[in-house]
Design a protein around this motif. Structure first.
Motif, PDB file in Angstrom:
ATOM      1  N   GLU A  98       0.850  -1.185   0.000  1.00  0.00           N
ATOM      2  CA  GLU A  98       0.000   0.000   0.000  1.00  0.00           C
ATOM      3  C   GLU A  98       0.889   1.239   0.000  1.00  0.00           C
ATOM      4  OE1 GLU A  98      -3.845   0.582   2.418  1.00  0.00           O
ATOM      5  OE2 GLU A  98      -2.336   1.737   3.546  1.00  0.00           O
ATOM      6  N   HIS A  99       0.544   2.198  -0.818  1.00  0.00           N
ATOM      7  CA  HIS A  99       1.315   3.434  -0.929  1.00  0.00           C
ATOM      8  C   HIS A  99       0.403   4.613  -0.628  1.00  0.00           C
ATOM      9  CE1 HIS A  99       4.620   1.382  -3.214  1.00  0.00           C
ATOM     10  NE2 HIS A  99       3.617   0.606  -3.570  1.00  0.00           N
ATOM     11  N   ARG A 100       0.935   5.572   0.136  1.00  0.00           N
ATOM     12  CA  ARG A 100       0.188   6.792   0.430  1.00  0.00           C
ATOM     13  C   ARG A 100       0.622   7.888  -0.525  1.00  0.00           C
ATOM     14  NH1 ARG A 100      -2.772   6.734   4.793  1.00  0.00           N
ATOM     15  NH2 ARG A 100      -2.844   9.011   4.864  1.00  0.00           N
ATOM     16  N   TRP A 101      -0.297   8.815  -0.786  1.00  0.00           N
ATOM     17  CA  TRP A 101       0.027   9.949  -1.651  1.00  0.00           C
ATOM     18  C   TRP A 101      -0.676  11.203  -1.150  1.00  0.00           C
ATOM     19  CZ3 TRP A 101      -4.647  11.606  -3.616  1.00  0.00           C
ATOM     20  CH2 TRP A 101      -5.662  10.650  -3.740  1.00  0.00           C
ATOM     21  N   GLY A 102      -0.079  12.350  -1.497  1.00  0.00           N
ATOM     22  CA  GLY A 102      -0.691  13.616  -1.163  1.00  0.00           C
ATOM     23  C   GLY A 102      -1.438  14.198  -2.350  1.00  0.00           C
ATOM     24  N   LYS A 103      -0.865  14.015  -3.538  1.00  0.00           N
ATOM     25  CA  LYS A 103      -1.508  14.399  -4.785  1.00  0.00           C
ATOM     26  C   LYS A 103      -1.351  13.248  -5.769  1.00  0.00           C
ATOM     27  CE  LYS A 103      -0.817  19.377  -4.199  1.00  0.00           C
ATOM     28  NZ  LYS A 103      -0.251  20.641  -4.771  1.00  0.00           N
ATOM     29  N   LEU A 104      -2.310  13.150  -6.680  1.00  0.00           N
ATOM     30  CA  LEU A 104      -2.358  11.987  -7.557  1.00  0.00           C
ATOM     31  C   LEU A 104      -2.626  12.420  -8.998  1.00  0.00           C
ATOM     32  CD1 LEU A 104      -2.650   8.811  -7.911  1.00  0.00           C
ATOM     33  CD2 LEU A 104      -5.105   9.189  -7.612  1.00  0.00           C
ATOM     34  N   ALA A 105      -1.917  11.810  -9.940  1.00  0.00           N
ATOM     35  CA  ALA A 105      -2.189  12.003 -11.366  1.00  0.00           C
ATOM     36  C   ALA A 105      -2.444  10.650 -12.011  1.00  0.00           C
ATOM     37  CB  ALA A 105      -1.012  12.693 -12.050  1.00  0.00           C
ATOM     38  N   LEU A 106      -3.497  10.593 -12.818  1.00  0.00           N
ATOM     39  CA  LEU A 106      -3.821   9.380 -13.566  1.00  0.00           C
ATOM     40  C   LEU A 106      -3.433   9.598 -15.023  1.00  0.00           C
ATOM     41  CD1 LEU A 106      -7.265   8.806 -11.884  1.00  0.00           C
ATOM     42  CD2 LEU A 106      -5.322   7.255 -11.715  1.00  0.00           C
ATOM     43  N   THR A 107      -2.495   8.799 -15.485  1.00  0.00           N
ATOM     44  CA  THR A 107      -2.043   8.860 -16.878  1.00  0.00           C
ATOM     45  C   THR A 107      -2.088   7.436 -17.433  1.00  0.00           C
ATOM     46  OG1 THR A 107       0.276   8.663 -16.147  1.00  0.00           O
ATOM     47  CG2 THR A 107      -0.581  10.886 -16.502  1.00  0.00           C
ATOM     48  N   THR A 108      -3.245   6.821 -17.287  1.00  0.00           N
ATOM     49  CA  THR A 108      -3.399   5.390 -17.561  1.00  0.00           C
ATOM     50  C   THR A 108      -3.538   5.055 -19.039  1.00  0.00           C
ATOM     51  OG1 THR A 108      -5.736   5.736 -17.000  1.00  0.00           O
ATOM     52  CG2 THR A 108      -4.330   4.780 -15.306  1.00  0.00           C
ATOM     53  N   GLY A 109      -3.664   6.066 -19.900  1.00  0.00           N
ATOM     54  CA  GLY A 109      -3.645   5.820 -21.337  1.00  0.00           C
ATOM     55  C   GLY A 109      -4.891   5.128 -21.857  1.00  0.00           C
ATOM     56  N   ALA A 110      -4.694   4.403 -22.943  1.00  0.00           N
ATOM     57  CA  ALA A 110      -5.790   3.691 -23.604  1.00  0.00           C
ATOM     58  C   ALA A 110      -5.352   2.270 -23.910  1.00  0.00           C
ATOM     59  CB  ALA A 110      -6.197   4.412 -24.888  1.00  0.00           C
ATOM     60  N   THR A 111      -6.335   1.432 -24.158  1.00  0.00           N
ATOM     61  CA  THR A 111      -6.062   0.026 -24.441  1.00  0.00           C
ATOM     62  C   THR A 111      -6.845  -0.404 -25.679  1.00  0.00           C
ATOM     63  OG1 THR A 111      -5.971  -2.176 -23.402  1.00  0.00           O
ATOM     64  CG2 THR A 111      -7.966  -0.884 -23.034  1.00  0.00           C
ATOM     65  N   PRO A 112      -6.351  -1.391 -26.445  1.00  0.00           N
ATOM     66  CA  PRO A 112      -7.077  -1.807 -27.651  1.00  0.00           C
ATOM     67  C   PRO A 112      -8.498  -2.272 -27.339  1.00  0.00           C
ATOM     68  CG  PRO A 112      -4.863  -2.724 -27.651  1.00  0.00           C
ATOM     69  CD  PRO A 112      -5.068  -2.107 -26.299  1.00  0.00           C
ATOM     70  N   ARG A 113      -9.394  -2.008 -28.270  1.00  0.00           N
ATOM     71  CA  ARG A 113     -10.749  -2.544 -28.127  1.00  0.00           C
ATOM     72  C   ARG A 113     -10.678  -4.059 -28.049  1.00  0.00           C
ATOM     73  NH1 ARG A 113     -14.452   1.320 -28.989  1.00  0.00           N
ATOM     74  NH2 ARG A 113     -13.791   3.224 -30.078  1.00  0.00           N
ATOM     75  N   PRO A 114     -11.605  -4.687 -27.345  1.00  0.00           N
ATOM     76  CA  PRO A 114     -11.572  -6.150 -27.220  1.00  0.00           C
ATOM     77  C   PRO A 114     -11.565  -6.831 -28.576  1.00  0.00           C
ATOM     78  CG  PRO A 114     -13.190  -5.205 -25.718  1.00  0.00           C
ATOM     79  CD  PRO A 114     -12.733  -4.080 -26.605  1.00  0.00           C
ATOM     80  N   LEU A 115     -10.810  -7.911 -28.676  1.00  0.00           N
ATOM     81  CA  LEU A 115     -10.770  -8.683 -29.915  1.00  0.00           C
ATOM     82  C   LEU A 115     -12.139  -9.279 -30.220  1.00  0.00           C
ATOM     83  CD1 LEU A 115      -7.454 -10.713 -29.487  1.00  0.00           C
ATOM     84  CD2 LEU A 115      -7.874  -8.930 -31.188  1.00  0.00           C
ATOM     85  N   PRO A 116     -12.491  -9.381 -31.489  1.00  0.00           N
ATOM     86  CA  PRO A 116     -13.695 -10.146 -31.838  1.00  0.00           C
ATOM     87  C   PRO A 116     -13.575 -11.569 -31.302  1.00  0.00           C
ATOM     88  CG  PRO A 116     -12.872  -8.932 -33.740  1.00  0.00           C
ATOM     89  CD  PRO A 116     -11.825  -8.810 -32.672  1.00  0.00           C
ATOM     90  N   ASP A 117     -14.670 -12.153 -30.873  1.00  0.00           N
ATOM     91  CA  ASP A 117     -14.638 -13.472 -30.238  1.00  0.00           C
ATOM     92  C   ASP A 117     -13.916 -14.512 -31.084  1.00  0.00           C
ATOM     93  OD1 ASP A 117     -16.025 -12.449 -28.115  1.00  0.00           O
ATOM     94  OD2 ASP A 117     -17.989 -13.168 -28.780  1.00  0.00           O
ATOM     95  N   THR A 118     -14.061 -14.420 -32.393  1.00  0.00           N
ATOM     96  CA  THR A 118     -13.454 -15.437 -33.264  1.00  0.00           C
ATOM     97  C   THR A 118     -11.936 -15.347 -33.314  1.00  0.00           C
ATOM     98  OG1 THR A 118     -13.887 -13.955 -35.134  1.00  0.00           O
ATOM     99  CG2 THR A 118     -15.455 -15.738 -34.759  1.00  0.00           C
ATOM    100  N   PHE A 119     -11.347 -14.283 -32.735  1.00  0.00           N
ATOM    101  CA  PHE A 119      -9.892 -14.135 -32.759  1.00  0.00           C
ATOM    102  C   PHE A 119      -9.248 -14.310 -31.391  1.00  0.00           C
ATOM    103  CE2 PHE A 119     -11.224 -11.894 -36.593  1.00  0.00           C
ATOM    104  CZ  PHE A 119     -10.327 -12.411 -37.525  1.00  0.00           C
TER     105      PHE A 119
END
Length: 409
Positions: A98-119
């Protein structure tokens, strides 16, 4: 972590830029940068170009030498995702700590859309979002192999270009009516399509998949036209979605991104967001920008605000894509355009977008001068009408001369 310290969740381009900016501004407290990947912060654009082509070694991707982070007292926590975030107690959990913080920045970006089920779970199907994806693909990227690319956006087309130059046979299947439909006008799409076709790439626009053959591997697909395309490997590049799950679970306001104001502040005090995951108002419209330029600039604006030097972030976005010997450069946002004026120069071509008779964006294809002029005009707030660009013997530099003569409005 002491209460005054800063935590940054997401160790990509935005997270790295934010941490560096904090030190440049003289922040002396602790900075902890959390990243799910094992690799230190690195460049992503070269992944589908220089690194995939084998022209760059891995270390050349690093944004900073590995010693830099230690020297700057920026703690890297890599190889494990942040699993819990509590905004009340100002804690986060990464791994078993567990980590404590006083200020926080979220720079989590983006992720590919889920693959079609057939792939899903097919060993020869690849995505190209991170270093591990490309490292997995490179050994299969061999001359003579047949590559199927799903998606005619930047990633798909850049991959097709690198593959063709490496000696692979390439088919690109795009569900939309044309490649780059979401980001460019038909004139630009036509030019990019023709560029790929000249290099031997087969482009299938407005097409969907009817059937997928193979078990562990995809061996062929059948399009809705009945055309069968055999393949040895498949690259899926059908867009990305912002990574907001952690923010949502913590109670931050999200809507196709983490909602922030013009300073990058999220809906809870002492929390900010920047980069691909952040959505803010730009020219009156909620906007989420997926670009290196935005990741760096917005992150630096957030760092300034964290230290009490806030400034409104209202960028003029710009983007680029290198394919074969073509450099496509885009400045501004073309959303809502109602007219396009095209020009051919000795160097290349440019397409000038207008909305209600005002210039809002420029595409430049091997025409660096047109791009430079468009960028300067938009950054200066110069009102350029369609008639100015349509006049006979139009020369972009004329618009800058008009600006220098005091025609800013």
């Amino acid at each position: 972590m002491a209460k005054q310290d800063i935590a940054i969740i997401g160790a990509g381009q935005a997270g790295a830029a934010l941490a560096v900016r904090l030190r440049q501004l003289g922040f002396l407290g602790g900075i902890a940068l959390f990243g799910a990947e094992q690799a230190p912060p690195y460049q992503r654009p070269p992944l589908s170009k220089k690194y995939l082509a084998g022209e760059w070694e891995q270390e050349r991707l690093w944004l900073r030498p590995t010693d830099f982070w230690r020297e700057q007292r920026i703690s890297l926590h890599l190889g494990g995702a942040v699993s819990a975030l509590d905004l009340t107690s100002r804690t986060l959990v990464c791994g078993e700590r567990e980590h404590r913080w006083g200020k926080l920045a979220l720079t989590t970006g983006a992720t590919p859309r889920p693959l079609p089920d057939t792939f899903v779970d097919r060993s020869n199907v690849f995505e190209l979002r991170n270093l591990a994806d490309v490292q997995r693909l490179r050994p299969a990227f061999l001359p003579g192999r047949k590559l199927l690319v799903l998606g005619g956006g930047y990633i798909g087309l850049e991959t097709a270009a690198v593959a063709t130059q490496a000696g692979l046979s390439v088919h690109v299947v795009e569900r939309a009516t044309r490649v780059l439909e979401r980001v460019a006008c038909p004139h630009t799409s036509v030019a990019i399509r023709a560029l790929h076709q000249r290099h031997g790439v087969s482009i299938h626009e407005g097409r969907t998949l009817r059937h997928v053959e193979g078990d562990a591997n995809v061996t062929a697909v059948e399009l809705d036209t009945g055309l069968r395309i055999a393949c040895d490997l498949v690259v899926v590049g059908v867009g990305v979605v912002p990574q907001t799950a952690l923010a949502e679970s913590a109670g931050l306001d999200c809507d196709d991104g983490i909602l922030v104001d013009s300073f990058g502040r999220a809906s809870v005090p002492d929390v900010w967001a920047a980069g691909d995951c952040a959505r803010f108002r730009l020219n009156g419209e909620l906007t989420r920008l997926e670009s290196v330029q935005n990741a760096i600039d917005q992150a630096e604006a957030v760092a300034d605000d964290m230290l009490g030097q806030g400034r409104i972030y209202q960028p003029v976005p710009w983007f680029w894509s290198d394919q074969y010997d073509m450099k496509l450069q885009i400045v501004g946002l073309n959303r809502g355009y109602d007219a396009v004026v095209s020009h051919v120069s000795a160097k290349g071509a440019s397409h000038w977008y207008f909305r209600e008779d005002r210039l809002i964006s420029v595409d430049a294809l091997n025409d660096g001068r047109a791009y430079m002029v468009g960028k300067k005009l938009l950054e200066a707030g110069r009102v350029v009408s369609r008639s100015e660009v349509e006049r006979p013997n139009f020369e972009p530099m004329q618009l800058l001369r008009g600006q220098a003569e005091g025609t800013l409005t």
